[in-house]
Motif scaffolding. Structure first.
Motif, mmCIF file in Angstrom:
data_model
loop_
_atom_site.group_PDB
_atom_site.id
_atom_site.type_symbol
_atom_site.label_atom_id
_atom_site.label_comp_id
_atom_site.label_asym_id
_atom_site.label_seq_id
_atom_site.Cartn_x
_atom_site.Cartn_y
_atom_site.Cartn_z
ATOM 1 N N SER A 145 0.754 -1.220 -0.037
ATOM 2 C CA SER A 145 0.090 -0.012 -0.023
ATOM 3 C C SER A 145 0.985 1.138 0.131
ATOM 4 C CB SER A 145 -0.894 -0.056 1.111
ATOM 5 O OG SER A 145 0.057 -0.153 2.454
ATOM 6 N N GLN A 146 0.398 2.232 -0.082
ATOM 7 C CA GLN A 146 1.104 3.688 -0.131
ATOM 8 C C GLN A 146 1.698 3.746 1.159
ATOM 9 O OE1 GLN A 146 1.946 5.559 -2.593
ATOM 10 N NE2 GLN A 146 0.787 4.389 -4.389
ATOM 11 N N GLY A 147 2.859 4.043 1.160
ATOM 12 C CA GLY A 147 3.541 4.426 2.303
ATOM 13 C C GLY A 147 3.923 2.934 3.273
ATOM 14 N N GLY A 148 3.572 1.838 2.329
ATOM 15 C CA GLY A 148 3.922 0.499 3.102
ATOM 16 C C GLY A 148 5.500 0.097 3.370
ATOM 17 N N PRO A 149 5.551 -0.725 3.964
ATOM 18 C CA PRO A 149 7.105 -1.061 4.439
ATOM 19 C C PRO A 149 8.131 -1.602 3.276
ATOM 20 C CG PRO A 149 5.828 -2.878 5.135
ATOM 21 C CD PRO A 149 4.595 -1.823 4.706
ATOM 22 N N GLY A 150 8.554 -0.437 2.356
ATOM 23 C CA GLY A 150 9.575 -1.097 1.416
ATOM 24 C C GLY A 150 9.272 -1.071 0.074
ATOM 25 N N PHE A 151 8.059 -1.061 -0.449
ATOM 26 C CA PHE A 151 7.743 -1.134 -2.011
ATOM 27 C C PHE A 151 6.855 -0.180 -2.372
ATOM 28 C CE2 PHE A 151 9.077 -5.249 -0.588
ATOM 29 C CZ PHE A 151 10.111 -5.558 -1.614
ATOM 30 N N ALA B 182 7.486 7.113 8.042
ATOM 31 C CA ALA B 182 8.224 7.219 9.524
ATOM 32 C C ALA B 182 8.100 5.637 10.016
ATOM 33 C CB ALA B 182 7.062 7.996 10.259
ATOM 34 N N GLY B 183 9.130 5.302 10.403
ATOM 35 C CA GLY B 183 9.175 4.101 11.151
ATOM 36 C C GLY B 183 10.042 3.098 10.283
ATOM 37 N N ILE C 114 5.747 1.147 11.818
ATOM 38 C CA ILE C 114 5.519 1.516 10.370
ATOM 39 C C ILE C 114 4.064 1.153 9.963
ATOM 40 C CG2 ILE C 114 6.122 -0.597 9.254
ATOM 41 C CD1 ILE C 114 7.744 1.155 7.134
ATOM 42 N N GLU C 115 3.360 0.168 10.572
ATOM 43 C CA GLU C 115 2.065 -0.277 10.349
ATOM 44 C C GLU C 115 1.075 0.790 11.298
ATOM 45 O OE1 GLU C 115 2.939 -4.671 10.640
ATOM 46 O OE2 GLU C 115 1.712 -4.433 9.091
ATOM 47 N N GLY C 116 1.376 1.629 11.946
ATOM 48 C CA GLY C 116 0.546 2.640 12.963
ATOM 49 C C GLY C 116 0.219 1.885 14.223
ATOM 50 N N ARG C 117 1.242 0.916 14.569
ATOM 51 C CA ARG C 117 0.702 0.340 15.920
ATOM 52 C C ARG C 117 1.326 0.935 16.963
ATOM 53 N NH1 ARG C 117 1.051 -4.836 13.098
ATOM 54 N NH2 ARG C 117 3.174 -5.141 14.088
ATOM 55 N N GLY C 118 1.363 2.413 17.356
ATOM 56 C CA GLY C 118 1.812 2.933 18.314
ATOM 57 C C GLY C 118 3.413 3.475 18.208
ATOM 58 N N HIS C 119 4.194 3.554 19.309
ATOM 59 C CA HIS C 119 5.473 3.762 19.324
ATOM 60 C C HIS C 119 6.229 2.629 20.100
ATOM 61 C CE1 HIS C 119 4.374 7.648 17.723
ATOM 62 N NE2 HIS C 119 5.475 8.074 17.727
ATOM 63 N N GLY C 120 7.733 2.615 19.694
ATOM 64 C CA GLY C 120 8.434 1.702 20.746
ATOM 65 C C GLY C 120 8.804 2.487 22.120
ATOM 66 N N ASP C 121 9.508 1.835 22.682
ATOM 67 C CA ASP C 121 10.183 2.418 24.145
ATOM 68 C C ASP C 121 11.547 3.001 23.796
ATOM 69 O OD1 ASP C 121 7.666 1.954 25.297
ATOM 70 O OD2 ASP C 121 8.093 -0.164 25.666
#
Length: 380
Positions: free
Chosen positions: A77-83, A230-231, A325-332
């Protein structure tokens, strides 16, 4: 294409661990069955044909398949991880798999031949290109827009990719008579081969373009803008559709794949969505407790240090890592405190520290006591 995409393995009817040869066999069988030329009045067949091309495009490519196995359809998808979305033309894929043009299996399925069959080969797709780009950790964390400059083969602006000098025309190839094939006899057999002069096109250019020598493309510098999501992680690939090399004589362009490499950071180390850093604190703060400023990608944060903190202890600052990168929040952000021992003591400092050491009993150094209790047998 259906609103809800089907699983690519289901589309081709192969298992998730299918070998490349199995994927090719499955595609060949189904693509022939649903090709629009075989089903001229069936729009559903055309949709299935396009769906097959998309599934094959992903599963036959090692990197795309790995991304799909991990992220599913979101990887494209647009903005997906890598393609970043977009697939090769399903008809180009079909011609590539079946050796479109120049005789053989392509014509045997659809009754082609002659100049028409060779035209697909003459207008062959341009090559894909790779570009390696370094970005900062901050750009990977927050996303960025970048512009790159590359030299590549672009469509000739003199002949618009046709390969012919303006005002010139194409004529039937005198070697094959416009058939794109030449026939030679070998004993009792006649062998049909692609014409070596026109390469199966059936026609040749009367007067080749002086700028591109008839190829339809010339080398130019191109500036291309890229959006970095982002991510994104180091080693990820961004696909810039149709920004590869131009095809020969007006053929479709290839794609540009940008491979991202994240520079080493002066403060942080990254582990997927989490960040790590080391924070030095004084011996007195470790013993008495207090607050110490900690850097984050979004600015300064204060970390409370409990009294009696040991060197190497890790504290977690929730949500201060990298955006998923999939929109599942942030890391620590995980801050490891390192107790810094004074290296230069004056006479008064040494005297005070000796007094302090004499006042400390074993109850204040439980790790020290525990270690020597466990190791006592080795000192006998």
């Amino acid at each position: 294409m259906p609103t809800t995409k089907r699983d690519y393995y289901e589309v081709l009817g192969v298992a998730r661990g299918a070998h490349e040869d199995e994927i090719k066999r499955a595609y060949r069988k189904l693509a022939v069955k649903f090709h629009p030329d075989k089903n001229p009045n069936d729009p559903q067949a055309e949709e299935k044909f396009k769906e097959l091309g998309e599934a094959y495009d992903v599963l036959i490519d090692v990197d795309k398949r790995a991304a799909y196995n991990r992220f599913g359809h979101a990887a494209f998808s647009q903005g997906g991880p890598g393609f970043g979305g977009g697939f090769h033309d399903p008809f180009d894929i079909f011609r590539e798999v079946f050796g479109g043009g120049g005789g053989g299996i392509f014509e045997s399925f659809f009754g082609g031949g002659g100049a028409g069959a060779g035209h697909a080969e003459e207008r062959q797709r341009g090559s894909d290109l790779r570009y390696d780009m370094q970005i900062t950790l901050e750009e990977a964390a927050f996303g960025a827009e970048k512009e790159i400059e590359i030299r590549k083969l672009d469509t000739c602006d003199q002949c618009n990719g046709s390969g012919a000098e303006p005002g010139s025309r194409s004529i039937n190839c005198p070697t094959c008579g416009g058939r794109g094939q030449v026939i030679s006899s070998r004993g009792f057999f006649q062998v049909s081969q692609t014409c070596p002069r026109c390469r199966g096109a059936g026609q040749i250019i009367e007067k080749p373009c002086h700028k591109c020598a008839g190829e339809g493309r010339v080398e130019n510098s191109s500036r291309i803008k890229l959006k970095i999501p982002a991510g994104i992680g180091s080693g990820s690939r961004l696909r810039s559709s149709r920004n590869g090399e131009a095809g020969i004589r007006g053929g479709p362009p290839g794609d540009l794949y940008v491979v991202l490499h994240i520079k080493e950071h002066a403060v942080f180390q990254r582990d997927e969505d989490d960040l790590y850093c080391e924070v030095p604190i004084s011996f007195a703060m470790a013993a008495l407790g207090g607050e110490v400023p900690v850097p984050t990608l979004e600015g300064k944060a204060n970390l409370r240090i409990p009294a009696g903190t040991q060197s190497g202890q890790v504290f977690k600052l929730r949500g201060k890592g990298i955006a998923n990168i999939e929109g599942r929040g942030h890391g620590d952000l995980l801050a490891r405190v390192m107790v810094e021992v004074p290296t230069r003591l004056n006479a008064e400092q040494r005297h005070k520290l000796e007094e302090f050491s004499a006042l400390c009993g074993e109850e204040n150094t439980p790790l020290h006591r525990s270690f020597f209790e466990r190791a006592k047998d080795f000192f006998r």
